[in-house]
Motif scaffolding. Structure first.
Motif, PDB file in Angstrom:
ATOM      1  N   MET A 147     -15.167  -1.389  -6.453  1.00  0.00           N
ATOM      2  CA  MET A 147     -15.583  -0.591  -7.614  1.00  0.00           C
ATOM      3  C   MET A 147     -16.954  -1.036  -8.120  1.00  0.00           C
ATOM      4  SD  MET A 147     -12.101  -0.439  -9.898  1.00  0.00           S
ATOM      5  CE  MET A 147     -10.468  -0.525  -9.153  1.00  0.00           C
ATOM      6  N   ILE A 187     -12.016   6.439  -7.923  1.00  0.00           N
ATOM      7  CA  ILE A 187     -12.130   5.906  -6.572  1.00  0.00           C
ATOM      8  C   ILE A 187     -10.815   6.081  -5.840  1.00  0.00           C
ATOM      9  CG2 ILE A 187     -11.604   3.554  -7.368  1.00  0.00           C
ATOM     10  CD1 ILE A 187     -13.648   2.550  -5.202  1.00  0.00           C
ATOM     11  N   ASN A 188     -10.903   6.414  -4.552  1.00  0.00           N
ATOM     12  CA  ASN A 188      -9.734   6.433  -3.673  1.00  0.00           C
ATOM     13  C   ASN A 188      -9.920   5.375  -2.593  1.00  0.00           C
ATOM     14  OD1 ASN A 188      -7.681   8.835  -4.078  1.00  0.00           O
ATOM     15  ND2 ASN A 188      -9.700   9.581  -4.686  1.00  0.00           N
ATOM     16  N   PHE A 189      -8.892   4.567  -2.428  1.00  0.00           N
ATOM     17  CA  PHE A 189      -8.912   3.515  -1.412  1.00  0.00           C
ATOM     18  C   PHE A 189      -8.216   4.055  -0.169  1.00  0.00           C
ATOM     19  CE2 PHE A 189      -9.028   1.553  -5.564  1.00  0.00           C
ATOM     20  CZ  PHE A 189     -10.118   0.710  -5.443  1.00  0.00           C
ATOM     21  N   MET A 190      -8.890   4.013   0.966  1.00  0.00           N
ATOM     22  CA  MET A 190      -8.369   4.713   2.137  1.00  0.00           C
ATOM     23  C   MET A 190      -8.006   3.804   3.295  1.00  0.00           C
ATOM     24  SD  MET A 190     -10.623   8.176   1.990  1.00  0.00           S
ATOM     25  CE  MET A 190     -12.215   7.365   1.961  1.00  0.00           C
ATOM     26  N   ARG A 191      -8.752   2.721   3.474  1.00  0.00           N
ATOM     27  CA  ARG A 191      -8.469   1.802   4.584  1.00  0.00           C
ATOM     28  C   ARG A 191      -8.682   0.380   4.084  1.00  0.00           C
ATOM     29  NH1 ARG A 191     -11.283   6.203   6.187  1.00  0.00           N
ATOM     30  NH2 ARG A 191     -10.172   7.536   7.649  1.00  0.00           N
ATOM     31  N   GLU A 202     -15.581 -15.631  -0.422  1.00  0.00           N
ATOM     32  CA  GLU A 202     -14.202 -16.015  -0.746  1.00  0.00           C
ATOM     33  C   GLU A 202     -13.721 -15.393  -2.053  1.00  0.00           C
ATOM     34  OE1 GLU A 202     -11.506 -17.774   0.461  1.00  0.00           O
ATOM     35  OE2 GLU A 202     -12.660 -17.598   2.317  1.00  0.00           O
ATOM     36  N   ALA A 203     -14.604 -15.373  -3.047  1.00  0.00           N
ATOM     37  CA  ALA A 203     -14.209 -14.917  -4.385  1.00  0.00           C
ATOM     38  C   ALA A 203     -13.785 -13.448  -4.388  1.00  0.00           C
ATOM     39  CB  ALA A 203     -15.351 -15.131  -5.370  1.00  0.00           C
ATOM     40  N   ARG A 208      -8.595 -11.046  -1.290  1.00  0.00           N
ATOM     41  CA  ARG A 208      -7.222 -11.039  -1.785  1.00  0.00           C
ATOM     42  C   ARG A 208      -6.317 -11.601  -0.698  1.00  0.00           C
ATOM     43  NH1 ARG A 208      -5.452  -7.170  -5.324  1.00  0.00           N
ATOM     44  NH2 ARG A 208      -3.456  -8.146  -4.873  1.00  0.00           N
ATOM     45  N   PRO A 209      -5.171 -12.140  -1.108  1.00  0.00           N
ATOM     46  CA  PRO A 209      -4.201 -12.567  -0.097  1.00  0.00           C
ATOM     47  C   PRO A 209      -3.927 -11.407   0.858  1.00  0.00           C
ATOM     48  CG  PRO A 209      -3.495 -13.258  -2.275  1.00  0.00           C
ATOM     49  CD  PRO A 209      -4.690 -12.377  -2.474  1.00  0.00           C
ATOM     50  N   GLY A 264     -10.000  -4.602  -4.805  1.00  0.00           N
ATOM     51  CA  GLY A 264     -10.405  -3.309  -5.338  1.00  0.00           C
ATOM     52  C   GLY A 264     -11.575  -3.406  -6.300  1.00  0.00           C
ATOM     53  N   PRO A 265     -11.527  -4.310  -7.289  1.00  0.00           N
ATOM     54  CA  PRO A 265     -12.656  -4.397  -8.222  1.00  0.00           C
ATOM     55  C   PRO A 265     -13.991  -4.731  -7.551  1.00  0.00           C
ATOM     56  CG  PRO A 265     -10.711  -5.337  -9.224  1.00  0.00           C
ATOM     57  CD  PRO A 265     -10.342  -5.012  -7.793  1.00  0.00           C
TER      58      PRO A 265
END
Lengths: 135, 135, 135, 135
Positions: free
Chosen positions: C53, C81-85, C38-39, C42-43, C49-50
């Motif tokens: 990372m 870092i690149n976020f893709m999906r 849970e922690a 994100r909504p 993201g963190p």
């Protein structure tokens, strides 16, 4: 998929000063060669950072156009590179691009750069391209 | 601190093909101009990404040499850039570098890139340079 | 090469709050799993993201210690870092690290991050670590 | 512009585990503080890299929501950070974000991270956020 010869012709016309040639085009991938000349060299007998960056940028562009067709308005939005080994002054450079995502509006890929004939990369780049909506 | 004229002369000799000139040198900072020519342009009337990257790289190098003296063997280890706005084809480019760290072995700086006369940056780069140990 | 069990024990003691476990250690490579809770969410039902990372950072650290031995003072110097999906909220995360360079003073590696069981990466990171000189 | 108290409340509800608080909100900028605890520390008496990354990511998010209003679906697309100095274990962390672009679909900003009371940054991050189209 885009025809390799058409893409080669397009790159040659869009980047007339470039010394990059397309070696091969695959699924979400492209390999290019940059012919190293005196103008690329730095004191100490190595290839300049911007020469490596330019090859990586064109390799990303080629791989993306290989997937989405020849869409001249795709533009780089971010680019990062790590320099790992000294490139050889007496070898051409090879850039191998592998795309990790080709979405509707964004493509992301990585490029490993080599001095031709060497097994360890001289640099590694990651770039993102924005893809124009109307295609 | 390094003499600006000496640094200008050094950059001109080390990068004879470059069209970058040093405008000013300050504490942990340097401002350079790149004279945009046809060779820098992309279809659509904008300046190519690699042209911006090359200016940012030289601006970092100039700012570092401004701090540590003219040490030709400093090399870029990593470089990242975000492209934010379309540069104007009819303007020169300005690169303003500010160093954030000048350590014994590593320097880190950021560069804001502008079309001359504009207030919003066209791109922003961050780079790290390795500094040779024996100086 | 470092013993995988020793490395697991070291990571558990150095990062007691971490929910990352070492799945495998290979030549210049390591694979880790992060148990999503849970922690981390994100909504919108995705992983933060963190969280991604942190997993990538530990995967780099594990792969480096796998090569150079357990040297607790290696520190990250740069990370991108690149976020893709969108990661799945109901799956654990897998981080696969491959080192591209392990030099005397610097190591560089890349990490592909996946929602467990998926074939396309959710993110891709590249990091550099400084290796302490006296080992 | 977004009301700082509303944004604080939103961040507290969206990130209930976070120990980041909004100190101030300005034009295209935000300053946040992260309360450092045992859980953030690494052996050697420093703050972990992921703790710094998480603060930078929230600072970017806060500055963007300060500009565009509280749009919970903005997501990080790329993030890069350079670590420059060892953060103090006995100080809280401050993150100062300045946005460089707030476009219709993309925002770009930089974050300088400090150990509270120190003048030199411990790290510097740059991130891009995708902004959802329907707002």
């Amino acid at each position: 998929m885009t025809d390799p010869q058409q893409l080669s012709d397009f790159l040659a016309s869009e980047f007339p000063q470039s010394r990059c040639t397309l070696l091969s085009l695959g699924p979400r991938s492209a390999t290019l060669k940059h012919a190293v000349t005196e103008a690329d060299l730095r004191p100490g007998g190595t290839v300049s950072g911007p020469t490596l960056m330019a090859l990586a940028d064109v390799a990303l562009y080629a791989a993306i156009l290989g997937e989405i067709g020849i869409v001249p308005l795709a533009v780089t939005t971010s680019f990062s590179i790590n320099f790992m080994r000294k490139p050889r002054a007496d070898r051409d450079l090879i850039g191998e691009c592998q795309l990790m995502k080709v979405g509707r509006s964004l493509a992301v890929g990585e490029v490993s750069l080599y001095s031709e004939g060497e097994s360890e990369p001289v640099a590694h780049a990651v770039g993102t391209y924005a893809i124009p909506p109307q295609r």
